[in-house]
Scaffold this motif. Structure first.
Motif, PDB file in Angstrom:
ATOM      1  N   LEU A 175      22.462  -8.642  57.494  1.00  0.00           N
ATOM      2  CA  LEU A 175      22.182  -8.799  56.063  1.00  0.00           C
ATOM      3  C   LEU A 175      21.062  -9.794  55.814  1.00  0.00           C
ATOM      4  CD1 LEU A 175      25.786  -8.761  54.584  1.00  0.00           C
ATOM      5  CD2 LEU A 175      24.048  -6.979  54.404  1.00  0.00           C
ATOM      6  N   ALA A 176      20.995 -10.862  56.618  1.00  0.00           N
ATOM      7  CA  ALA A 176      19.920 -11.841  56.474  1.00  0.00           C
ATOM      8  C   ALA A 176      18.568 -11.218  56.809  1.00  0.00           C
ATOM      9  CB  ALA A 176      20.184 -13.047  57.366  1.00  0.00           C
ATOM     10  N   VAL A 177      18.527 -10.409  57.866  1.00  0.00           N
ATOM     11  CA  VAL A 177      17.284  -9.729  58.237  1.00  0.00           C
ATOM     12  C   VAL A 177      16.867  -8.751  57.143  1.00  0.00           C
ATOM     13  CG1 VAL A 177      16.273  -8.082  59.865  1.00  0.00           C
ATOM     14  CG2 VAL A 177      17.579 -10.033  60.711  1.00  0.00           C
ATOM     15  N   LEU A 178      17.819  -8.001  56.610  1.00  0.00           N
ATOM     16  CA  LEU A 178      17.508  -7.059  55.525  1.00  0.00           C
ATOM     17  C   LEU A 178      16.996  -7.780  54.286  1.00  0.00           C
ATOM     18  CD1 LEU A 178      20.432  -4.499  55.838  1.00  0.00           C
ATOM     19  CD2 LEU A 178      18.041  -4.169  56.483  1.00  0.00           C
ATOM     20  N   VAL A 237      13.401  -8.765  54.971  1.00  0.00           N
ATOM     21  CA  VAL A 237      12.534  -7.584  54.910  1.00  0.00           C
ATOM     22  C   VAL A 237      12.298  -7.193  53.448  1.00  0.00           C
ATOM     23  CG1 VAL A 237      12.432  -5.109  55.423  1.00  0.00           C
ATOM     24  CG2 VAL A 237      13.131  -6.734  57.192  1.00  0.00           C
ATOM     25  N   ALA A 238      13.355  -7.230  52.642  1.00  0.00           N
ATOM     26  CA  ALA A 238      13.218  -6.892  51.231  1.00  0.00           C
ATOM     27  C   ALA A 238      12.285  -7.877  50.518  1.00  0.00           C
ATOM     28  CB  ALA A 238      14.591  -6.884  50.564  1.00  0.00           C
ATOM     29  N   CYS A 239      12.399  -9.164  50.865  1.00  0.00           N
ATOM     30  CA  CYS A 239      11.497 -10.159  50.266  1.00  0.00           C
ATOM     31  C   CYS A 239      10.052  -9.928  50.678  1.00  0.00           C
ATOM     32  CB  CYS A 239      11.928 -11.571  50.658  1.00  0.00           C
ATOM     33  SG  CYS A 239      13.441 -12.108  49.870  1.00  0.00           S
ATOM     34  N   CYS A 240       9.840  -9.545  51.921  1.00  0.00           N
ATOM     35  CA  CYS A 240       8.471  -9.276  52.392  1.00  0.00           C
ATOM     36  C   CYS A 240       7.886  -8.045  51.714  1.00  0.00           C
ATOM     37  CB  CYS A 240       8.453  -9.088  53.911  1.00  0.00           C
ATOM     38  SG  CYS A 240       8.806 -10.609  54.810  1.00  0.00           S
TER      39      CYS A 240
END
Length: 108
Positions: A96-99, A102-105
């Motif tokens: 979830l942290a990686v997702l 990625v969403a912020c990027c």
């Protein structure tokens, strides 16, 4: 309905948790673990790894019970699988942290 075991003495047997999930989904009372993960993470953990009491189908839907949440949290989690559960939860949080990163990027 798919039979999991058919025999001379047993005409039809199903996993009661899966059967109850199927029936309560038709009634709109099946709890969403993904939806609860962000609002009530301890409750989602209890639903995913607990023994599965009948109160879990009274959390939402018609005739929801106000005491269902505390009843679900009181159902014991089997200790033999607790270490595996902690590892799975840690991996889920990492994913979830990686997702989220990625969403912020993607938003920039």
């Amino acid at each position: 309905i798919n039979a999991e075991y058919m025999g001379a003495r047993h005409t039809l047997q199903r996993d009661p948790l899966l059967y109850n999930d199927e029936i309560t989904a038709m009634l709109g009372a099946k709890p969403s673990c993904l939806g609860l993960l962000f609002k009530h993470p301890k409750l989602a953990y209890a639903l995913l790894f607990g023994a599965g009491g009948s109160a879990q189908w009274r959390l939402t839907g018609p005739h929801a019970w106000k005491g269902a949440e505390s009843a679900v949290k009181r159902v014991p989690i089997p200790m033999f699988s607790h270490a595996a559960n902690v590892i799975v939860c840690g991996l889920l949080v990492a994913v979830l942290a990686v997702l989220a990163r990625v969403a912020c990027c993607l938003m920039v």
